[in-house]
Design a protein around this motif. Structure first.
Motif, PDB file in Angstrom:
ATOM      1  N   LEU A   2      14.058  -6.949 -14.773  1.00  0.00           N
ATOM      2  CA  LEU A   2      13.936  -8.185 -14.005  1.00  0.00           C
ATOM      3  C   LEU A   2      14.355  -9.322 -14.911  1.00  0.00           C
ATOM      4  O   LEU A   2      14.266  -9.240 -16.130  1.00  0.00           O
ATOM      5  CB  LEU A   2      12.502  -8.374 -13.528  1.00  0.00           C
ATOM      6  CG  LEU A   2      12.275  -9.469 -12.499  1.00  0.00           C
ATOM      7  CD1 LEU A   2      13.080  -9.197 -11.241  1.00  0.00           C
ATOM      8  CD2 LEU A   2      10.805  -9.575 -12.152  1.00  0.00           C
ATOM      9  N   ASN A   3      14.838 -10.381 -14.345  1.00  0.00           N
ATOM     10  CA  ASN A   3      15.362 -11.495 -15.127  1.00  0.00           C
ATOM     11  C   ASN A   3      14.282 -12.167 -15.953  1.00  0.00           C
ATOM     12  O   ASN A   3      13.113 -12.159 -15.595  1.00  0.00           O
ATOM     13  CB  ASN A   3      16.041 -12.482 -14.183  1.00  0.00           C
ATOM     14  CG  ASN A   3      17.200 -11.832 -13.492  1.00  0.00           C
ATOM     15  OD1 ASN A   3      18.105 -11.328 -14.137  1.00  0.00           O
ATOM     16  ND2 ASN A   3      17.179 -11.796 -12.180  1.00  0.00           N
ATOM     17  N   VAL A  16      18.185 -11.932  -7.480  1.00  0.00           N
ATOM     18  CA  VAL A  16      18.263 -13.250  -8.112  1.00  0.00           C
ATOM     19  C   VAL A  16      19.729 -13.651  -8.185  1.00  0.00           C
ATOM     20  O   VAL A  16      20.572 -12.866  -8.605  1.00  0.00           O
ATOM     21  CB  VAL A  16      17.641 -13.218  -9.522  1.00  0.00           C
ATOM     22  CG1 VAL A  16      17.782 -14.553 -10.213  1.00  0.00           C
ATOM     23  CG2 VAL A  16      16.175 -12.795  -9.444  1.00  0.00           C
ATOM     24  N   SER A  17      20.042 -14.868  -7.775  1.00  0.00           N
ATOM     25  CA  SER A  17      21.433 -15.343  -7.790  1.00  0.00           C
ATOM     26  C   SER A  17      21.800 -16.028  -9.096  1.00  0.00           C
ATOM     27  O   SER A  17      22.903 -15.880  -9.600  1.00  0.00           O
ATOM     28  CB  SER A  17      21.686 -16.316  -6.633  1.00  0.00           C
ATOM     29  OG  SER A  17      21.504 -15.658  -5.401  1.00  0.00           O
ATOM     30  N   ILE A  30      20.864  -8.272 -17.099  1.00  0.00           N
ATOM     31  CA  ILE A  30      20.426  -9.242 -16.092  1.00  0.00           C
ATOM     32  C   ILE A  30      21.270  -9.086 -14.841  1.00  0.00           C
ATOM     33  O   ILE A  30      22.495  -9.112 -14.895  1.00  0.00           O
ATOM     34  CB  ILE A  30      20.531 -10.681 -16.644  1.00  0.00           C
ATOM     35  CG1 ILE A  30      19.597 -10.841 -17.837  1.00  0.00           C
ATOM     36  CG2 ILE A  30      20.197 -11.694 -15.552  1.00  0.00           C
ATOM     37  CD1 ILE A  30      19.714 -12.168 -18.527  1.00  0.00           C
ATOM     38  N   ARG A  31      20.597  -8.938 -13.718  1.00  0.00           N
ATOM     39  CA  ARG A  31      21.281  -8.773 -12.438  1.00  0.00           C
ATOM     40  C   ARG A  31      21.266 -10.103 -11.692  1.00  0.00           C
ATOM     41  O   ARG A  31      20.307 -10.442 -11.022  1.00  0.00           O
ATOM     42  CB  ARG A  31      20.583  -7.696 -11.609  1.00  0.00           C
ATOM     43  CG  ARG A  31      20.682  -6.304 -12.225  1.00  0.00           C
ATOM     44  CD  ARG A  31      19.831  -5.296 -11.490  1.00  0.00           C
ATOM     45  NE  ARG A  31      18.428  -5.509 -11.874  1.00  0.00           N
ATOM     46  CZ  ARG A  31      17.423  -5.652 -11.021  1.00  0.00           C
ATOM     47  NH1 ARG A  31      17.615  -5.588  -9.730  1.00  0.00           N
ATOM     48  NH2 ARG A  31      16.193  -5.856 -11.454  1.00  0.00           N
ATOM     49  N   ALA A  32      22.340 -10.865 -11.859  1.00  0.00           N
ATOM     50  CA  ALA A  32      22.467 -12.145 -11.162  1.00  0.00           C
ATOM     51  C   ALA A  32      23.949 -12.486 -11.054  1.00  0.00           C
ATOM     52  O   ALA A  32      24.768 -12.028 -11.852  1.00  0.00           O
ATOM     53  CB  ALA A  32      21.726 -13.238 -11.911  1.00  0.00           C
ATOM     54  N   GLU A  33      24.274 -13.303 -10.058  1.00  0.00           N
ATOM     55  CA  GLU A  33      25.661 -13.718  -9.868  1.00  0.00           C
ATOM     56  C   GLU A  33      26.113 -14.674 -10.969  1.00  0.00           C
ATOM     57  O   GLU A  33      27.267 -14.667 -11.380  1.00  0.00           O
ATOM     58  CB  GLU A  33      25.833 -14.383  -8.509  1.00  0.00           C
ATOM     59  CG  GLU A  33      25.642 -13.417  -7.352  1.00  0.00           C
ATOM     60  CD  GLU A  33      25.759 -14.102  -6.023  1.00  0.00           C
ATOM     61  OE1 GLU A  33      26.630 -14.978  -5.863  1.00  0.00           O
ATOM     62  OE2 GLU A  33      24.964 -13.771  -5.127  1.00  0.00           O
TER      63      GLU A  33
END
Length: 71
Positions: A2-3, A16-17, A30-33
């Motif tokens: 998670l971020n 999460v964007s 980190i999984r985000a745009e």
């Protein structure tokens, strides 16, 4: 993963964007745009202030004060 900073507020499957933070993190995990991690900056409020300055957005006293007292 998670971020950064989200563990206590969101479940691990939360999408999460945008992640903007001043703590060191493994950007590959980190999984985000959009990710802006700057561990050389003392506070995330400083990063956000730089965005506003770069975009020539005036910073009102209330915003400046609230950013100051949060850190």
């Amino acid at each position: 993963m998670l971020n950064p900073g989200c563990e206590q507020y969101a479940s691990p499957d939360t999408q999460v964007s945008i992640v903007i933070d001043h703590h060191q993190a493994d950007i590959e995990e980190i999984r985000a745009e959009y990710v802006d991690i700057r561990p050389n900056i003392g506070a995330t409020a400083t990063i956000m202030t730089k965005y506003l300055q770069d975009l020539d957005i005036p910073i009102k006293t209330e915003l400046a004060y609230s950013s100051f007292i949060r850190h």
